[in-house]
Motif scaffolding. Structure first.
Motif, mmCIF file in Angstrom:
data_model
loop_
_atom_site.group_PDB
_atom_site.id
_atom_site.type_symbol
_atom_site.label_atom_id
_atom_site.label_comp_id
_atom_site.label_asym_id
_atom_site.label_seq_id
_atom_site.Cartn_x
_atom_site.Cartn_y
_atom_site.Cartn_z
ATOM 1 N N ASP A 299 39.037 38.369 44.863
ATOM 2 C CA ASP A 299 38.169 37.425 43.989
ATOM 3 C C ASP A 299 37.074 37.903 43.311
ATOM 4 O O ASP A 299 36.711 37.499 42.297
ATOM 5 C CB ASP A 299 38.009 35.989 45.069
ATOM 6 N N VAL B 2 36.120 37.315 39.658
ATOM 7 C CA VAL B 2 34.934 36.483 39.011
ATOM 8 C C VAL B 2 34.028 37.342 38.156
ATOM 9 O O VAL B 2 33.591 37.010 37.052
ATOM 10 C CB VAL B 2 34.053 36.128 40.455
ATOM 11 N N SER C 60 38.802 32.833 49.923
ATOM 12 C CA SER C 60 37.693 33.446 49.368
ATOM 13 C C SER C 60 36.354 32.675 49.695
ATOM 14 O O SER C 60 36.274 31.353 49.715
ATOM 15 C CB SER C 60 37.599 33.712 47.731
ATOM 16 N N ALA C 61 35.271 33.395 49.525
ATOM 17 C CA ALA C 61 33.935 32.873 50.022
ATOM 18 C C ALA C 61 33.149 32.492 48.827
ATOM 19 O O ALA C 61 31.862 32.024 48.729
ATOM 20 C CB ALA C 61 33.024 33.758 50.812
ATOM 21 N N ILE C 62 33.711 32.936 47.574
ATOM 22 C CA ILE C 62 32.869 32.878 46.353
ATOM 23 C C ILE C 62 33.212 31.560 45.642
ATOM 24 O O ILE C 62 34.205 30.989 45.567
ATOM 25 C CB ILE C 62 33.390 34.167 45.380
ATOM 26 N N GLY C 63 32.192 31.137 45.124
ATOM 27 C CA GLY C 63 31.974 29.759 44.546
ATOM 28 C C GLY C 63 32.851 30.142 43.072
ATOM 29 O O GLY C 63 33.186 31.205 42.581
ATOM 30 N N THR C 64 33.018 28.753 42.364
ATOM 31 C CA THR C 64 33.790 28.817 40.986
ATOM 32 C C THR C 64 32.651 29.290 39.965
ATOM 33 O O THR C 64 31.659 29.035 40.158
ATOM 34 C CB THR C 64 34.203 27.376 40.648
ATOM 35 N N ASP D 208 24.873 35.607 43.752
ATOM 36 C CA ASP D 208 25.342 34.649 44.899
ATOM 37 C C ASP D 208 26.835 35.367 45.309
ATOM 38 O O ASP D 208 27.006 35.209 46.550
ATOM 39 C CB ASP D 208 25.595 33.395 44.276
ATOM 40 N N ALA D 209 27.592 35.735 44.570
ATOM 41 C CA ALA D 209 29.025 36.241 45.050
ATOM 42 C C ALA D 209 29.023 37.476 45.622
ATOM 43 O O ALA D 209 29.413 37.544 47.082
ATOM 44 C CB ALA D 209 29.761 36.519 43.562
ATOM 45 N N ILE E 68 25.015 34.283 39.076
ATOM 46 C CA ILE E 68 26.484 34.157 39.661
ATOM 47 C C ILE E 68 26.790 35.463 40.375
ATOM 48 O O ILE E 68 27.312 35.407 41.751
ATOM 49 C CB ILE E 68 27.534 33.972 38.474
ATOM 50 N N ASP F 220 38.386 38.327 49.693
ATOM 51 C CA ASP F 220 37.102 38.298 49.128
ATOM 52 C C ASP F 220 36.938 39.346 48.029
ATOM 53 O O ASP F 220 36.153 39.102 46.585
ATOM 54 C CB ASP F 220 36.043 38.735 49.922
ATOM 55 N N ALA G 3 27.547 36.489 49.181
ATOM 56 C CA ALA G 3 28.513 35.835 50.121
ATOM 57 C C ALA G 3 29.510 36.648 50.552
ATOM 58 O O ALA G 3 29.687 36.747 51.628
ATOM 59 C CB ALA G 3 29.014 34.698 49.316
#
Length: 156
Positions: free
Chosen positions: A29, A33, A89-93, A110-111, A107, A26, A114
């Motif tokens: 990532d 990100v 990872s729990a993070i979206g794209t 949210d990241a 973004i 996590d 999470a």
């Protein structure tokens, strides 16, 4: 096989090792990100968001090293390979192209949310088997939640 003799029992090592590996993935990532958004953010709040993103990158990279070294110290091989990060990872794209400053803030909120939520679960999981690893997770979660607060305040 581990070349490092663990101070933990096999069961505790499995629990703590999974928590540290998940934290590592996590954090790696999150740093990627935040850097991707950092390079592509545009808008009237460009400078403040751009600089704030670098702070997140520094925090994530610093803590990922601490987490990986703790894993190694207890006999767990840290795995920061791209495939491991992508699958765990729990993070979206992150969207491709330029990212408006308000979208960049969303973004990151949210990241960070999470990742912090998963870190809190790991804190609970590691308390009994390894308070040392738990302490590391507590400290890094505090830093992540501080960043989340700052980004949320940016969007208020």
């Amino acid at each position: 096989m581990s070349v490092v003799k663990s101070p933990l029992s096999e069961a505790d090592l499995k629990t703590v090792g999974q928590a540290l590996q998940g934290a590592l993935v996590d954090l790696i990532d999150l740093s990627l990100v935040a850097k991707q958004v950092h390079w592509n953010v545009v808008g009237p709040r460009f400078r403040s968001v751009h600089l704030q993103l670098d702070e997140v990158v520094t925090t994530a990279r610093t803590h990922s090293d601490t987490v990986a070294e703790r894993a190694a110290a207890i006999g767990v091989n840290p795995d920061g390979r791209a495939a491991s990060v992508a699958s765990g990872s729990a993070i979206g794209t992150v969207p491709e192209g330029w990212i408006k400053d308000e979208d960049a803030v969303r973004i990151l909120v949210d990241a960070l949310g999470a990742v912090a939520a998963r870190m809190r679960a790991r804190i609970d999981e590691t308390g009994e088997p390894d308070p040392v690893s738990q302490d590391i997770l507590i400290g890094l979660t505090a830093d992540l939640e501080k960043h989340a607060w700052m980004f949320q305040a940016e969007s208020a």
